[in-house]
Structure formats: structure tokens, C-alpha cells
Design a protein around this motif. Structure first.
Motif, PDB file in Angstrom:
ATOM      1  N   LYS A  66      65.752  31.175  15.736  1.00 11.59           N
ATOM      2  CA  LYS A  66      64.955  32.492  15.563  1.00 11.59           C
ATOM      3  C   LYS A  66      64.130  32.651  14.224  1.00 11.59           C
ATOM      4  O   LYS A  66      63.153  33.045  14.322  1.00 11.59           O
ATOM      5  CB  LYS A  66      66.156  33.700  15.431  1.00 11.59           C
ATOM      6  CG  LYS A  66      66.694  33.612  16.839  1.00 11.59           C
ATOM      7  CD  LYS A  66      67.956  34.846  16.680  1.00 11.59           C
ATOM      8  CE  LYS A  66      68.183  35.170  17.892  1.00 11.59           C
ATOM      9  NZ  LYS A  66      69.297  36.482  18.127  1.00 11.59           N
ATOM     10  N   LYS A  69      61.142  30.427  14.822  1.00 13.43           N
ATOM     11  CA  LYS A  69      60.096  31.011  15.950  1.00 13.43           C
ATOM     12  C   LYS A  69      59.313  32.166  15.035  1.00 13.43           C
ATOM     13  O   LYS A  69      58.062  32.411  15.393  1.00 13.43           O
ATOM     14  CB  LYS A  69      61.029  31.636  16.866  1.00 13.43           C
ATOM     15  CG  LYS A  69      60.053  32.063  17.888  1.00 13.43           C
ATOM     16  CD  LYS A  69      60.841  31.932  19.544  1.00 13.43           C
ATOM     17  CE  LYS A  69      59.865  32.132  20.522  1.00 13.43           C
ATOM     18  NZ  LYS A  69      60.227  31.943  21.907  1.00 13.43           N
ATOM     19  N   GLN A  74      59.114  25.595  15.035  1.00 13.48           N
ATOM     20  CA  GLN A  74      59.911  25.173  16.409  1.00 13.48           C
ATOM     21  C   GLN A  74      61.048  24.259  15.943  1.00 13.48           C
ATOM     22  O   GLN A  74      60.708  23.341  14.917  1.00 13.48           O
ATOM     23  CB  GLN A  74      59.054  24.549  17.237  1.00 13.48           C
ATOM     24  CG  GLN A  74      58.408  23.434  16.983  1.00 13.48           C
ATOM     25  CD  GLN A  74      57.530  22.889  18.165  1.00 13.48           C
ATOM     26  OE1 GLN A  74      57.733  23.204  19.413  1.00 13.48           O
ATOM     27  NE2 GLN A  74      56.553  21.994  17.922  1.00 13.48           N
ATOM     28  N   THR A  95      68.593  25.854  28.229  1.00 14.52           N
ATOM     29  CA  THR A  95      67.171  26.237  28.954  1.00 14.52           C
ATOM     30  C   THR A  95      66.488  26.995  27.813  1.00 14.52           C
ATOM     31  O   THR A  95      65.241  26.955  28.115  1.00 14.52           O
ATOM     32  CB  THR A  95      67.587  27.322  29.756  1.00 14.52           C
ATOM     33  OG1 THR A  95      68.425  28.421  29.243  1.00 14.52           O
ATOM     34  CG2 THR A  95      68.248  26.935  30.982  1.00 14.52           C
ATOM     35  N   ILE A  96      66.694  27.160  26.740  1.00 10.13           N
ATOM     36  CA  ILE A  96      66.005  27.595  25.499  1.00 10.13           C
ATOM     37  C   ILE A  96      65.598  26.908  24.540  1.00 10.13           C
ATOM     38  O   ILE A  96      64.761  27.133  23.746  1.00 10.13           O
ATOM     39  CB  ILE A  96      66.684  29.012  24.733  1.00 10.13           C
ATOM     40  CG1 ILE A  96      68.222  28.672  24.138  1.00 10.13           C
ATOM     41  CG2 ILE A  96      66.755  30.332  25.706  1.00 10.13           C
ATOM     42  CD1 ILE A  96      68.528  29.773  23.510  1.00 10.13           C
TER      43      ILE A  96
ATOM     44  N   THR B  90      71.234  33.985  29.565  1.00  7.30           N
ATOM     45  CA  THR B  90      69.977  33.460  30.038  1.00  7.30           C
ATOM     46  C   THR B  90      68.814  34.095  29.188  1.00  7.30           C
ATOM     47  O   THR B  90      67.628  33.816  29.427  1.00  7.30           O
ATOM     48  CB  THR B  90      69.517  34.203  31.558  1.00  7.30           C
ATOM     49  OG1 THR B  90      69.966  35.602  31.375  1.00  7.30           O
ATOM     50  CG2 THR B  90      70.935  33.668  32.332  1.00  7.30           C
ATOM     51  N   GLY B  92      66.085  34.575  26.159  1.00  2.56           N
ATOM     52  CA  GLY B  92      65.375  33.955  25.228  1.00  2.56           C
ATOM     53  C   GLY B  92      65.816  33.929  23.963  1.00  2.56           C
ATOM     54  O   GLY B  92      66.916  34.463  23.589  1.00  2.56           O
ATOM     55  N   ILE B  93      65.270  32.930  23.110  1.00  3.62           N
ATOM     56  CA  ILE B  93      65.923  32.650  21.671  1.00  3.62           C
ATOM     57  C   ILE B  93      65.945  34.022  20.771  1.00  3.62           C
ATOM     58  O   ILE B  93      66.974  34.064  20.458  1.00  3.62           O
ATOM     59  CB  ILE B  93      64.873  31.694  20.874  1.00  3.62           C
ATOM     60  CG1 ILE B  93      64.924  30.364  21.616  1.00  3.62           C
ATOM     61  CG2 ILE B  93      65.218  31.665  19.554  1.00  3.62           C
ATOM     62  CD1 ILE B  93      64.086  29.303  20.908  1.00  3.62           C
ATOM     63  N   GLU B  95      66.049  37.001  21.631  1.00  2.00           N
ATOM     64  CA  GLU B  95      66.757  38.037  22.220  1.00  2.00           C
ATOM     65  C   GLU B  95      68.372  37.862  22.201  1.00  2.00           C
ATOM     66  O   GLU B  95      69.162  38.534  22.397  1.00  2.00           O
ATOM     67  CB  GLU B  95      66.378  38.673  23.669  1.00  2.00           C
ATOM     68  CG  GLU B  95      65.137  39.154  23.823  1.00  2.00           C
ATOM     69  CD  GLU B  95      63.844  37.954  23.831  1.00  2.00           C
ATOM     70  OE1 GLU B  95      64.058  37.015  24.072  1.00  2.00           O
ATOM     71  OE2 GLU B  95      62.873  38.276  22.878  1.00  2.00           O
ATOM     72  N   ARG B  96      68.691  36.412  22.014  1.00  2.00           N
ATOM     73  CA  ARG B  96      69.955  35.674  22.438  1.00  2.00           C
ATOM     74  C   ARG B  96      70.820  36.238  21.206  1.00  2.00           C
ATOM     75  O   ARG B  96      70.610  36.243  20.051  1.00  2.00           O
ATOM     76  CB  ARG B  96      69.781  34.284  22.471  1.00  2.00           C
ATOM     77  CG  ARG B  96      71.196  33.854  22.705  1.00  2.00           C
ATOM     78  CD  ARG B  96      71.397  33.914  24.081  1.00  2.00           C
ATOM     79  NE  ARG B  96      70.859  33.439  25.088  1.00  2.00           N
ATOM     80  CZ  ARG B  96      71.109  32.105  25.634  1.00  2.00           C
ATOM     81  NH1 ARG B  96      72.140  31.661  25.173  1.00  2.00           N
ATOM     82  NH2 ARG B  96      70.291  31.501  26.495  1.00  2.00           N
TER      83      ARG B  96
END
Lengths: 111, 137
Positions: A66, A69, A74, A95-96, B90, B92-93, B95-96
Motif C-alpha cells: 500500500k 502503491k 511496486q 490475484t493482487i 477479492t 484490490g491492494i 482497499e484490502r
């Protein structure tokens, strides 16, 4: 847990060895924070020799992702295997985050 | 074994369960999954069960032809970890949220998990089944 880092052109390769659990995971955060403070923004984390990870490890991985980002940087992962991979997939981290079969493959994508 | 519910004792707790699981002959894949589940349960007790006060955790391992089980017991506030929902995996980064992953691991990395409150104690039992034919199968 041991953490080492090296520069590969503009990408920082971080190698994590041993166990990333509730006791050791904060060291991952400290190391990455220090590298980010030096201006590093692109990371490949190599888990080839990581034997174990719990949600405490995933928490630090997510929190650093986080931070990166938000800075336009990255992080991706190489050699996520065995139980560590299982835990990654179970958490939806597969998936992320990008995962690669080798550091070389990760670097090729990161550049 | 019994120890203070403090995260500094994590290595001792994991070492205890690992030694018992090895002696039982639990295969590595199941064993590593169980160790993650034990860490999640132990850390949760350390953080929340005694609400800042000191307390103890007791672990006991049992093995029989059907499988291997770990019971984790504390005398903290009544709390059923299993009442928590699984997290959204599910998002995203950015919001996770990471909360809740521990209990998801406990559910997914064990074959059977149950909670009971008995005599002022929280008792969490996590079991791994062994296929017919024994621990080597």
C-alpha cells in the motif's frame, strides 16, 4: 528470519529467508521502510528460502504494498512456493500480486 | 504445555506442536498448515483474550489412528473465533483489509475445528485427519 537486499539496476531485490511469523514479520516492514526512505520504489521479493508465513507476514506485505502503491512504486514476488504459496493463494494474494518463477523473470517484468 | 499468553512465547508454542506432530508422523504439508493455524490462534489469544492483563495458554496434542489434534485453552474473555466471518479476499491492494485472515487460515488449514466454552475456559480444537492406513499413507 533473515532479510538481504541488493540492487539490480533500478530494482531492489529483497531476499527473505526462514520464517515470517508474528515475531519476525515487523523486520520486513522495517527493512522496506528503510529502503523506501533511500528512494527505492521498485521491489522484487524473493521467497525461495522462505519456509513459513502466517497472516502476520501477509499483513506486513500488504501494508508495504500500500505504501509503495501510493508512491507510484511496486512490489512483485519470485519463487513463492510450497506452503507459502498455498497461504498466498488462500488469501487472494495471488490475484493482487504478480508472482514469478524466478528473480530473473520478475526483473524482466519489473524493468 | 502451559505458558504466559505473550507473543514472545510463539517459538516455544510452535516448537511444541511441531515436535508432537513429527512424533505422530503427520506429513509435512499438513503439519505446516497446522502450525500456521496454531500461530493464528495463539497470537489471537495473546492480543485479545486477557485484554491487557496477564494470562496463560495451555496446549495439548493428541494423536489416534484417525488423526492428530491440538487443543488450545485460555481463561480469557468468552470469545468464539469461529464466529468471525471470512474476509473479502477479492478487493484490490489499497482497499484490502488484513483482519480476519487468521481465522480463515484456521478454517482452511485444518480438517476440523471446533470451539467450546467450558468452566470459564475458551477451548479451540483443531484436528487433521489421517487417511485410512495410518500416518504414513
Amino acid at each position: 528470519m533473515e532479510i538481504q537486499s541488493r540492487e539490480e539496476q533500478d530494482v531492489t531485490v529483497v531476499t527473505v529467508t526462514g520464517k515470517m511469523d508474528a515475531l519476525t514479520a515487523p523486520d520486513y516492514q522495517k527493512t522496506l521502510h528503510a529502503l523506501i526512505a533511500e528512494g527505492r520504489t521498485d521491489f522484487v521479493v524473493d521467497f525461495e528460502d522462505l519456509d513459513y508465513i502466517s497472516s502476520a507476514g501477509l499483513r506486513e506485505i500488504l501494508s508495504m504494498a500500500k505504501v509503495l502503491k501510493k508512491k507510484g512504486g511496486q512490489v512483485c514476488f519470485a519463487n513463492v512456493q510450497g506452503t507459502v504459496r498455498e497461504v498466498f493463494e488462500m488469501s487472494g494474494f495471488g490475484t493482487i500480486f504478480q508472482m514469478h518463477d524466478s528473480v530473473a523473470a520478475a526483473l524482466a517484468k519489473a524493468r | 504445555m502451559t505458558c504466559r499468553a505473550h507473543i514472545d512465547n510463539l517459538d516455544e508454542v510452535i516448537g511444541f506442536v511441531e515436535a508432537r506432530a513429527d512424533r505422530f508422523g503427520l506429513d509435512d504439508k499438513k503439519k505446516f498448515g497446522l502450525l500456521v493455524a496454531v500461530e493464528e490462534a495463539f497470537v489471537n489469544i495473546c492480543r485479545y483474550a486477557y485484554q491487557g492483563a496477564e494470562g496463560e495458554v495451555t496446549l495439548a496434542c493428541t494423536g489416534d489412528p484417525d488423526g492428530f489434534a491440538v487443543e488450545i485453552v485460555d481463561q480469557g474473555i468468552s470469545f468464539d473465533l469461529l464466529s468471525l466471518p471470512d474476509p473479502d479476499i477479492t478487493a484490490g491492494i489499497l482497499e484490502r483489509e488484513i483482519g480476519g485472515l487468521g481465522v480463515a487460515f484456521i478454517r482452511k488449514l485444518t480438517d476440523e475445528v471446533s470451539y467450546r466454552r467450558q468452566g470459564g475456559q475458551n477451548i479451540l480444537r483443531m484436528a487433521l485427519h489421517v487417511p485410512p492406513g495410518g500416518a504414513e499413507a
